[in-house]
Design a protein around this motif. Structure first.
Motif, short mmCIF file in Angstrom:
data_model
loop_
_atom_site.label_atom_id
_atom_site.label_comp_id
_atom_site.label_asym_id
_atom_site.label_seq_id
_atom_site.Cartn_x
_atom_site.Cartn_y
_atom_site.Cartn_z
N PRO A 1 0.83 -1.21 0.00
CA PRO A 1 0.00 0.00 0.00
C PRO A 1 0.87 1.26 0.00
O PRO A 1 1.96 1.28 0.57
N ILE A 2 0.36 2.30 -0.62
CA ILE A 2 1.07 3.57 -0.65
C ILE A 2 1.41 4.04 0.75
O ILE A 2 2.51 4.56 1.00
N ALA A 3 0.50 3.82 1.70
CA ALA A 3 0.71 4.28 3.07
C ALA A 3 1.98 3.70 3.67
O ALA A 3 2.63 4.35 4.51
N GLU A 4 2.35 2.49 3.27
CA GLU A 4 3.56 1.86 3.82
C GLU A 4 4.83 2.42 3.20
O GLU A 4 5.94 2.12 3.68
N GLN A 5 4.69 3.20 2.15
CA GLN A 5 5.86 3.77 1.48
C GLN A 5 5.98 5.28 1.70
O GLN A 5 6.73 5.96 1.02
N THR A 6 5.20 5.80 2.67
CA THR A 6 5.20 7.24 2.93
C THR A 6 5.60 7.54 4.37
O THR A 6 5.35 6.76 5.29
N SER A 7 6.21 8.71 4.54
CA SER A 7 6.50 9.20 5.89
C SER A 7 5.47 10.22 6.34
O SER A 7 5.38 10.56 7.52
N PHE A 8 4.66 10.73 5.39
CA PHE A 8 3.59 11.68 5.70
C PHE A 8 2.52 11.56 4.63
O PHE A 8 2.81 11.57 3.44
N LEU A 9 1.27 11.43 5.08
CA LEU A 9 0.13 11.30 4.17
C LEU A 9 -1.04 12.02 4.81
O LEU A 9 -1.71 11.49 5.69
N ASN A 10 -1.28 13.27 4.36
CA ASN A 10 -2.31 14.07 5.02
C ASN A 10 -2.72 15.24 4.15
O ASN A 10 -2.00 15.65 3.23
N ARG A 11 -3.91 15.77 4.46
CA ARG A 11 -4.39 16.99 3.82
C ARG A 11 -3.65 18.20 4.39
O ARG A 11 -2.95 18.10 5.41
N GLY A 12 -3.86 19.34 3.76
CA GLY A 12 -3.23 20.57 4.20
C GLY A 12 -4.06 21.32 5.22
O GLY A 12 -4.84 20.74 5.97
N ILE A 13 -3.93 22.65 5.23
CA ILE A 13 -4.54 23.49 6.25
C ILE A 13 -5.73 24.27 5.70
O ILE A 13 -5.90 24.39 4.48
N ALA A 14 -6.54 24.81 6.62
CA ALA A 14 -7.55 25.80 6.25
C ALA A 14 -6.88 27.16 6.37
O ALA A 14 -6.66 27.66 7.48
N PRO A 15 -6.47 27.76 5.27
CA PRO A 15 -5.61 28.95 5.33
C PRO A 15 -6.34 30.20 5.80
O PRO A 15 -7.56 30.32 5.68
N LYS A 16 -5.55 31.13 6.33
CA LYS A 16 -6.04 32.47 6.62
C LYS A 16 -5.41 33.39 5.58
O LYS A 16 -4.26 33.78 5.69
N TYR A 17 -6.17 33.70 4.55
CA TYR A 17 -5.62 34.43 3.42
C TYR A 17 -5.22 35.85 3.81
O TYR A 17 -5.95 36.55 4.51
N ASP A 18 -4.03 36.23 3.35
CA ASP A 18 -3.50 37.55 3.67
C ASP A 18 -2.46 37.89 2.59
O ASP A 18 -1.39 37.28 2.54
N ASP A 19 -2.78 38.84 1.74
CA ASP A 19 -1.91 39.16 0.60
C ASP A 19 -0.56 39.73 1.03
O ASP A 19 0.36 39.82 0.22
N THR A 20 -0.44 40.14 2.30
CA THR A 20 0.83 40.69 2.77
C THR A 20 1.69 39.64 3.48
O THR A 20 2.82 39.94 3.86
N ALA A 21 1.17 38.43 3.65
CA ALA A 21 1.89 37.39 4.40
C ALA A 21 3.00 36.78 3.56
O ALA A 21 3.02 36.89 2.33
N MET A 22 3.94 36.11 4.24
CA MET A 22 5.08 35.49 3.55
C MET A 22 4.77 34.06 3.12
O MET A 22 5.33 33.56 2.15
N SER A 23 3.90 33.37 3.86
CA SER A 23 3.60 31.97 3.56
C SER A 23 2.66 31.88 2.36
O SER A 23 1.80 32.73 2.15
N ARG A 24 2.84 30.81 1.57
CA ARG A 24 1.95 30.58 0.44
C ARG A 24 1.25 29.24 0.59
O ARG A 24 1.75 28.33 1.25
N VAL A 25 0.09 29.13 -0.06
CA VAL A 25 -0.68 27.89 0.01
C VAL A 25 -1.08 27.46 -1.40
O VAL A 25 -1.60 28.25 -2.19
N ILE A 26 -0.79 26.21 -1.71
CA ILE A 26 -1.13 25.61 -3.00
C ILE A 26 -2.57 25.12 -2.96
O ILE A 26 -2.98 24.48 -1.99
N ASN A 27 -3.33 25.42 -4.01
CA ASN A 27 -4.71 24.94 -4.10
C ASN A 27 -4.86 24.04 -5.32
O ASN A 27 -3.90 23.78 -6.05
N GLN A 28 -6.07 23.60 -5.57
CA GLN A 28 -6.30 22.64 -6.65
C GLN A 28 -5.96 23.21 -8.03
O GLN A 28 -5.53 22.47 -8.93
#
Length: 412
Positions: free
Chosen positions: A216-243
């Protein structure tokens, strides 16, 4: 300095298109490209997915020559962009698109790049149409004012300067396609057709090389999870990838957004991570692998991060999961508009696990190819930004192009 102005209808003829009856098979499946708004995602059109026959052309469409600029004048795309494309061959087109054919003394590429330079301003002229869609009234488009030099040679020089960027972009796109295709071919040769290095000396049991197993893929991964519910802010340094960032097996950071929420280190994307779209019809199951560094970046809750255990075999892992994109796209559960691909379902899918030394050897061979392809993709984004910044000044005469030779006048 700037050039004199002309209304668009002084520069081009406007023609309307149409759609042949889709209920008549004899109108469709021919060899005449048929342009719709959906086809106009590229600047230069040489082919289309839908084609019509001569009968279809006579019954409900129109043929225009190479060098015609197509402009979308109706549809939801006008809410975000004024979509234009330049025909590289004779083509037909539908009723949501206008064909702009240059008049005498007007260069075809000059008109295309002039409209490109003014695309945002023209988009903002669109009004609401029926059913919440958008439309561009023809009198507004016809009377839009452009800067146009009187002599066609100056037009051609300006257009050639702009086109130099698109030539570089097209060259890089061809190189990307070749590198990605080579990686896929090597993967299939080694892990599908089982002609990997040294295969002649490996015993085969039940048509499987000794030492290979499915896990199974799960046995070949060190991390398998969804991302975060972002707090959008055009002045922030962090970026978030979407679909929207995941398409065609690649990751584009253009649709990514900035956000200010703290992100745990394990949810920051890393080179080798495989990202899978996990919500909604249409984009569900799309797969792409992170191949270049992306600083301070995560994914949102609609995307799953699948991180291989071994970084030195991540190219094999990425190719294996990319091959599963059609499988993932059919695994969604829930209502049509609320399909979900859970991390547990992803984790239960089995893939072949060849011996680690073979995965490492594949990574050493293919990894640099895929990294170079990713770097070329980043270079193209920079070229596109540079071109788009240059166009408004270049196509208005604010930049002096008199000293730039036409390509055909350059020394061999």
């Amino acid at each position: 300095m700037s050039w004199p102005t002309k209304r668009l209808n002084e520069c081009v003829r406007f023609l309307s298109g149409g759609t042949p009856n889709k209920g008549k098979a004899e109108y469709w499946g021919g060899d005449i490209p048929w342009v719709s708004s959906a086809e106009m995602t590229k600047h230069f059109l040489s082919d289309t997915s839908l084609k019509i026959t001569d009968a279809g052309l006579q019954a409900g469409s129109r043929l225009v020559p190479e060098g015609t600029t197509f402009a979308v004048v109706r549809g939801m795309s006008l809410a975000k962009e004024f979509r234009i494309s330049l025909a590289q061959r004779a083509m037909a087109f539908n009723q949501d698109v206008k064909a702009l054919i240059p008049k005498a003394g007007i260069d075809a590429r000059f008109i295309f790049y002039s409209l490109s330079a003014n695309a945002n301003a023209i988009r903002d002229l669109a009004t609401e149409a029926a059913h919440g869609t958008k439309k561009l009234e023809m009198d507004r488009l016809e009377n839009y004012v452009l800067h146009v030099p009187d002599d066609i040679e100056t037009q051609q020089i300006a257009a050639s300067a702009a086109h130099a960027y698109d030539d570089l972009i097209a060259t890089n796109q061809r190189r990307i396609a070749l590198l990605e295709d080579a990686a896929r071919r090597i993967y299939r040769e080694w892990f599908v057709h089982l002609r990997f290095p040294g295969h002649e000396s490996v015993p085969v049991e039940d048509r499987v090389p000794k030492g290979w197993r499915k896990t199974p893929i799960a046995e070949q991964t060190s991390f398998l999870n969804r991302g975060i519910a972002p707090k959008y802010d055009d002045t922030a340094m962090s970026r978030v990838i979407n679909q929207k960032c995941i398409r065609g097996g690649r990751i584009s950071m253009e649709p990514a957004r900035r956000q200010s929420k703290d992100v745990k280190s394990d949810r920051l994307v890393q080179i080798g991570d495989v990202l899978i779209n996990s919500t909604g019809a249409g984009t569900l199951g799309r797969v792409a692998q992170v191949r270049t560094p992306v600083e301070n970046c995560t994914v949102d809750t609609h995307v799953t991060i699948v991180r291989p255990i071994h970084a030195d075999s991540s190219s094999y892992f990425g190719q294996a999961l990319s091959n599963l994109e059609p499988v993932f796209s059919e695994m969604g559960k829930g209502a049509t508009n609320q399909l979900e691909l859970s991390r547990s379902d992803i984790g239960m899918v089995e893939i072949w696990q060849p011996p680690q030394h073979l995965q490492i050897e594949f990574h050493r061979l293919v990894g640099p190819m895929l990294e170079q392809a990713a770097q070329l993709n980043v270079a193209n984004l920079s070229l596109e930004k540079a071109r788009d910044l240059l166009l408004p000044k270049l196509m208005s005469g604010q930049l002096d192009v008199s000293g730039i030779p036409l390509p055909e006048n350059l020394p061999a």
